[in-house]
Motif scaffolding. Structure first.
Motif, short mmCIF file in Angstrom:
data_model
loop_
_atom_site.label_atom_id
_atom_site.label_comp_id
_atom_site.label_asym_id
_atom_site.label_seq_id
_atom_site.Cartn_x
_atom_site.Cartn_y
_atom_site.Cartn_z
N ASN A 1 -59.72 19.52 -16.23
CA ASN A 1 -59.67 18.28 -16.99
C ASN A 1 -58.44 18.18 -17.91
N ARG A 2 -57.65 17.13 -17.70
CA ARG A 2 -56.56 16.79 -18.61
C ARG A 2 -56.63 15.29 -18.95
N THR A 3 -57.81 14.70 -18.80
CA THR A 3 -57.98 13.28 -19.09
C THR A 3 -58.21 13.07 -20.58
N HIS A 4 -57.99 11.82 -21.03
CA HIS A 4 -58.20 11.47 -22.43
C HIS A 4 -59.17 10.31 -22.61
N THR A 5 -59.30 9.45 -21.61
CA THR A 5 -60.17 8.28 -21.74
C THR A 5 -61.56 8.59 -21.22
N PHE A 6 -62.53 7.80 -21.67
CA PHE A 6 -63.89 7.97 -21.16
C PHE A 6 -63.93 7.70 -19.66
N LEU A 7 -63.24 6.64 -19.21
CA LEU A 7 -63.24 6.33 -17.78
C LEU A 7 -62.62 7.46 -16.98
N GLY A 8 -61.57 8.09 -17.52
CA GLY A 8 -60.94 9.20 -16.83
C GLY A 8 -61.88 10.39 -16.71
N ARG A 9 -62.58 10.72 -17.80
CA ARG A 9 -63.53 11.83 -17.75
C ARG A 9 -64.65 11.55 -16.76
N LYS A 10 -65.14 10.32 -16.78
CA LYS A 10 -66.22 9.93 -15.87
C LYS A 10 -65.78 9.99 -14.41
N LEU A 11 -64.58 9.49 -14.13
CA LEU A 11 -64.09 9.47 -12.75
C LEU A 11 -63.83 10.89 -12.24
N LEU A 12 -63.33 11.77 -13.09
CA LEU A 12 -63.11 13.15 -12.69
C LEU A 12 -64.44 13.80 -12.28
N ALA A 13 -65.49 13.55 -13.05
CA ALA A 13 -66.82 14.08 -12.70
C ALA A 13 -67.28 13.51 -11.36
N GLU A 14 -67.07 12.22 -11.14
CA GLU A 14 -67.49 11.60 -9.89
C GLU A 14 -66.75 12.20 -8.70
N ARG A 15 -65.45 12.47 -8.86
CA ARG A 15 -64.67 13.05 -7.76
C ARG A 15 -65.20 14.43 -7.39
N LEU A 16 -65.63 15.20 -8.39
CA LEU A 16 -66.13 16.54 -8.12
C LEU A 16 -67.57 16.53 -7.62
N LEU A 17 -68.34 15.56 -8.06
CA LEU A 17 -69.75 15.50 -7.65
C LEU A 17 -69.94 14.81 -6.30
N VAL A 18 -69.07 13.84 -6.02
CA VAL A 18 -69.18 13.09 -4.74
C VAL A 18 -67.78 12.99 -4.12
N PRO A 19 -67.26 14.07 -3.58
CA PRO A 19 -65.90 14.03 -3.01
C PRO A 19 -65.83 13.11 -1.81
N ASN A 20 -64.71 12.42 -1.69
CA ASN A 20 -64.49 11.51 -0.57
C ASN A 20 -63.84 12.30 0.57
N ARG A 21 -64.66 12.82 1.46
CA ARG A 21 -64.15 13.71 2.51
C ARG A 21 -63.32 12.96 3.56
N SER A 22 -63.43 11.66 3.60
CA SER A 22 -62.66 10.89 4.58
C SER A 22 -61.24 10.60 4.10
N ALA A 23 -60.93 10.92 2.85
CA ALA A 23 -59.60 10.61 2.30
C ALA A 23 -58.90 11.86 1.78
N ILE A 24 -59.26 13.03 2.28
CA ILE A 24 -58.71 14.27 1.74
C ILE A 24 -57.20 14.35 1.93
N GLU A 25 -56.71 14.06 3.11
CA GLU A 25 -55.28 14.19 3.37
C GLU A 25 -54.47 13.20 2.55
N GLU A 26 -55.03 12.01 2.35
CA GLU A 26 -54.35 11.02 1.48
C GLU A 26 -54.28 11.54 0.05
N GLN A 27 -55.37 12.15 -0.42
CA GLN A 27 -55.38 12.71 -1.77
C GLN A 27 -54.39 13.87 -1.89
N GLN A 28 -54.33 14.68 -0.84
CA GLN A 28 -53.36 15.78 -0.84
C GLN A 28 -51.93 15.25 -1.02
N LYS A 29 -51.58 14.19 -0.29
CA LYS A 29 -50.24 13.63 -0.37
C LYS A 29 -49.92 13.15 -1.79
N GLU A 30 -50.89 12.47 -2.41
CA GLU A 30 -50.67 11.96 -3.77
C GLU A 30 -50.48 13.11 -4.75
#
Length: 579
Positions: free
Chosen positions: A129-158
């Protein structure tokens, strides 16, 4: 270290901005004093030269206000950058995690979060975690709890693209650190943005434009030239304008209700969005301009409740009424977009957190992906264990879909299961994994390692464990999954536990699960003899040398041969050895 270099640079910038800030503050005071003197001179001597000088000083004063505000912003960003680099240095040298640990986002009965320490103190979330906003903290938790397995390679590129951009990431995070938000704020903002925003009646709009002009003209001409009729018209317009203003003051206050000083937060959002638009041209939707406009409108309306200011200002110009009208127009045009714009900042914060992880761990590797249900790691270790303490192992799961893992107490079974689970999760959110090489089929992940009794609903440990196993079986009926089980059925007697464990393993095999079950029961290991094509035995060993217990935490083929429970109890004097 690069963070030390950036810290020294940020300190130098802060000192420069702080010095400029103080100089401009002095010049502002000087401009006020000199302006007052020149106005006095202009009135006393009826001099156009003094009047022109006074006008120049007034213009200069307002220019200094703008400059002072810009310098204050730059100083705040430099100060935030100092803190960011100090935190990274403390993170490396003292293992001090710099941000929120995500415990507030814990989900009951999650397939793996509690078992793998995904959220909470010293967790994976805490590490990333290096987020500062509430939305950022919440979204980071969502990414770890419900990973989008169909977009892994796109996430890797970013992540790969942003990893080397340390300066830009820190600049963005410094701006994000200026945002002071909360969950309730977003709820209010969303309710406001999607609420009704009917335009003002055309008659009111026309009156608000014409009446101030007529009022000023009537007063100036009426009292300047002694026209009684115009004086009366001026007095009437004063009264009418005041009544019109008072008829709208409640609506204006309601419209901005709960958003006092929100403009400062929105301005910080605007700066973050501007950074995104500059760095990611494909995301440039001029959102920062619209957010800045909303910030100014809320700022302007913030003074409407100050009667001493708002009454004369609105009687002669309807200033707040015009700003209220513009705010309603903004809501009608952009209200439905504001949530998406603010979520852009949150998504970029999460991306910066991920890129920061990749930057801080340059020896980690990005896994390759397959659809052959093959999971392979070479020299895999737990990313949260310090490199000088980390023990790595090789593991492959393919034709042998399931592994029975044995080992004595403290030999490393549970840590190894968490190592696999955490690295699988890292891979599924697009991050590099703690390994020399990795090839992964990104499967849904289920873990049962340390369930607990639930006193609030009266469920026992055994019942909680049965529920988790049922959850796993249900998921496996839909699709193949990776399953990690540690010493299951601990809540029942040994004979029942042994029989139940064997039956669960057989059921997992029939559902084509991929994974590992750790056990102390050697009889369970004999199941591999009946399913040689699907089961393998692997183990961790312990050693007793010269009266001392030791472990090497290396994964081996076969069944564990050594035990240490009796030795430990004898060493601690709990039991006595029999001669």
């Amino acid at each position: 270290m690069i963070y030390q270099e950036r810290l020294e640079t940020a300190k130098l910038h802060y000192q420069q901005y702080h010095k400029q800030y103080n100089i401009i503050a002095f010049l502002r005071v000087l401009a006020i004093v000199l302006g007052g003197l020149t106005i006095y001179k202009a009135i006393g001597e009826n001099s156009w030269w003094w009047a022109a000088t006074a006008l120049c000083l007034i213009i200069g004063f307002f220019a200094l206000i703008v400059k002072h505000k810009n310098i204050a912003t730059q100083r705040a960003i430099a100060k935030a950058t100092i803190k960011i680099n100090e935190q990274e240095i403390a993170f490396f040298s003292q293992r001090v995690f710099p941000a929120d640990n995500g415990a507030a986002f814990q989900v009951e009965n999650h397939p793996y979060a509690y078992d793998l320490d995904v959220l909470g103190e010293q967790s994976l979330y805490h590490y990333l975690n290096r987020t500062h906003t509430f939305l950022g903290r919440k979204l980071l938790a969502e990414r770890l709890l419900v990973p989008n397995r169909s977009a892994i390679e796109e996430q890797q590129k970013e992540i790969k693209k942003l990893t080397p951009e340390l300066a830009w990431r820190q600049r963005f995070m410094a701006h994000a650190s200026q945002i002071d938000d909360s969950a309730s704020l977003y709820q209010r903002l969303q309710q406001w943005a999607t609420g009704a925003a009917a335009p003002l009646h055309k008659g009111i709009v026309l009156y608000s434009i014409i009446a101030p002009i007529l009022l000023v003209a009537a007063l100036v001409i009426g009292y300047g030239f002694g026209y009684q009729l115009l004086q009366s018209i001026g007095k009437l317009l004063l009264t009418l304008n005041m009544l019109v203003f008072f008829s709208f003051i409640g609506k204006m206050s309601k419209e901005k209700l709960g958003f006092e000083h929100t403009y400062a937060m929105l301005y910080a959002f605007k700066e973050c969005i501007a950074q995104v638009e500059t760095h990611f041209p494909e995301k440039n939707e001029r959102a920062s301009t619209h957010i800045a406009q909303l910030s100014r409108l809320l700022d302007d309306l913030d003074s409407v409740s100050n009667i001493l200011v708002s009454i004369p200002l609105n009687i002669f110009s309807f200033y707040h009424l015009h700003r209220y009208r513009a705010l309603l127009q903004w809501k009608r045009t952009y209200g439905t977009h504001i949530a998406q714009w603010l979520e852009t900042v949150a998504a970029t914060e999460v991306l910066c957190s991920f890129a920061n992880f990749a930057y801080n761990n340059p020896h980690f590797v990005y896994p390759t992906f397959n659809n052959q249900y093959r999971i392979s790691f070479e020299d895999v270790g737990h990313p949260l264990i310090a490199e000088n303490e980390r023990i790595t192992n090789n593991i492959t799961l393919d034709e042998a879909h399931f592994i029975i893992l044995t080992g004595s107490n403290m030999s490393g079974k549970s840590t190894f299961l968490r190592t696999l689970g955490v690295n699988m999760l890292l891979a599924q959110v697009g991050l590099p994994v703690c390994a020399r090489e990795a090839a992964i089929h990104p499967l849904p992940l289920f873990v049962s390692m340390r369930l607990s009794d639930s006193l609030s609903d009266g469920k026992s440990y055994f019942f909680a464990e049965i529920n988790r196993i049922e959850q796993i079986m249900t998921a496996l009926k839909r699709e193949r999954c990776m399953v990690l089980l540690d010493e299951i059925l601990r809540g029942t007697n040994s004979e029942d536990k042994q029989y139940g464990t064997i039956k669960i393993i057989e059921r997992l095999l029939s559902l084509k699960a991929i994974g590992i079950v750790a056990t102390h029961d050697i009889e369970v290991c004999k199941t591999a003899n009946r399913y040689p094509e699907q089961l393998q035995n692997k183990s961790f060993e312990s050693y007793i040398h010269e009266g001392e217990l030791s472990f090497d935490y290396k994964l081996r083929e076969g069944i564990c041969q050594n035990k240490n429970a009796t030795f430990l109890m004898e060493k601690l004097g709990i039991i006595r050895s029999e001669l």
